[in-house]
Design an enzyme around this catalytic site. Sequence first.
Site, mmCIF file in Angstrom:
data_model
loop_
_atom_site.group_PDB
_atom_site.id
_atom_site.type_symbol
_atom_site.label_atom_id
_atom_site.label_comp_id
_atom_site.label_asym_id
_atom_site.label_seq_id
_atom_site.Cartn_x
_atom_site.Cartn_y
_atom_site.Cartn_z
ATOM 1 N N SER A 49 -8.090 21.014 -28.657
ATOM 2 C CA SER A 49 -6.977 20.100 -28.393
ATOM 3 C C SER A 49 -5.612 20.777 -28.442
ATOM 4 O O SER A 49 -4.641 20.236 -27.901
ATOM 5 C CB SER A 49 -6.993 18.938 -29.386
ATOM 6 O OG SER A 49 -6.878 19.408 -30.717
ATOM 7 N N ASP A 334 1.955 15.474 -34.450
ATOM 8 C CA ASP A 334 1.108 14.455 -35.045
ATOM 9 C C ASP A 334 0.352 15.053 -36.232
ATOM 10 O O ASP A 334 0.766 16.074 -36.779
ATOM 11 C CB ASP A 334 0.170 13.828 -34.001
ATOM 12 C CG ASP A 334 -0.827 14.828 -33.408
ATOM 13 O OD1 ASP A 334 -0.958 15.952 -33.945
ATOM 14 O OD2 ASP A 334 -1.501 14.473 -32.414
ATOM 15 N N HIS A 337 -1.255 18.593 -34.581
ATOM 16 C CA HIS A 337 -0.734 19.443 -33.514
ATOM 17 C C HIS A 337 0.765 19.692 -33.634
ATOM 18 O O HIS A 337 1.510 18.792 -34.049
ATOM 19 C CB HIS A 337 -1.026 18.804 -32.154
ATOM 20 C CG HIS A 337 -2.465 18.442 -31.980
ATOM 21 N ND1 HIS A 337 -2.935 17.163 -32.194
ATOM 22 C CD2 HIS A 337 -3.534 19.202 -31.651
ATOM 23 C CE1 HIS A 337 -4.242 17.147 -31.973
ATOM 24 N NE2 HIS A 337 -4.635 18.364 -31.656
#
Length: 370
Positions: A49, A334, A337
Amino acid sequence: MAGAFRVSCLLVLFMVLITVGFGQELDPFGPQGGRRREMVPAMFIFGDSLIDNGNNNNLPSFAKANYFPYGIDFNGGPTGRFSNGYTMVDEIAQQLGLPLIPAYSEASGDQVLHGVNYASAAAGILDITGRNFVGRIPFDQQIKNFQTTLDQITGNLGADDLATAIGRSIFFVGMGSNDYLNNYLMPNYNTKNQYNGQQFADLLVQQYTRQLQTLYNLGARKFVIAGLGVMGCIPSILAQSPAGLCSEEVNQLILPFNENVKRMLNNFNANLPGAKFTFVDVHRMFQDILTNSPSYGFSVVNRGCCGIGRNRGQITCLPFQTPCINREQYIFWDAFHPTEAVNIIMGRKAFNGEQTFVYPVNIEQLANLE
């Protein structure tokens, strides 16, 4: 029918690609444009991600970011990037003079001329990693997807020309975070009872070695391998501490992995003919940013810009949640990340930074190697 059409498009485009040198001479921005001349034919990206740009969008997966406020600072809005804007590889692509690399699931038209991004949120080196999120594309499958791309074109093009173009392209790989966060450290996995920290690092890098050798056997020669960052200090981990402190246990846990990867790359450089592997020391980069945050312009180092709960890290960024306004001052976007601001800093350090952060050569030097 759609699949056949996609294959035929790829064939036509890659015939053009080989004719002009795998995208080398194509610059839609022109001589007065905002992009520098392409330094390499293409960049192929594998990871999780941190660099996924939409491959999970159509999967039955809980690991998605194709909704606002993700992409709030990205031209075009949410794309599937787990950031408010650019990822690290977006910045690297720009520095290389390439356009933004498209996701494998969405690549179409002449976009594929400059490479493909195969990264998938929740993916790991191990196939079982990330199963809590249901759908994801593990590293082995990402490699198969790259092989599918090659298989679609090799029979219709000169193998020698294609091999030359692939050999000159950059292969960026950033794997391993989820093998810890969404496997080893998850209570519903038995991994922690089976392996101590060193044993798990050994298992991962044994698998990683095989996977990278597979890419080498498929023609890749210029590799950029990103290590793991300071994972014990991300908001998700901070939120598990009543005092909001970094977890030294987690920070120590991932160190053997980084050391194993460095040894693996040294071995590859010494023993794989024509291979050039460079290591991006994300741990050192991120530690430098955390330690010297004011000099980088950051004032918020211990909580997410978007999220819920302690350190805004207990529940990640929800659809249409209002994020912080001063995003450029936050290190974390977040629970897991970094913000675009951090991604750009790390991308530039990887591209032309000193050996403290990227070695034995930086990406700019790697791109210029014959």
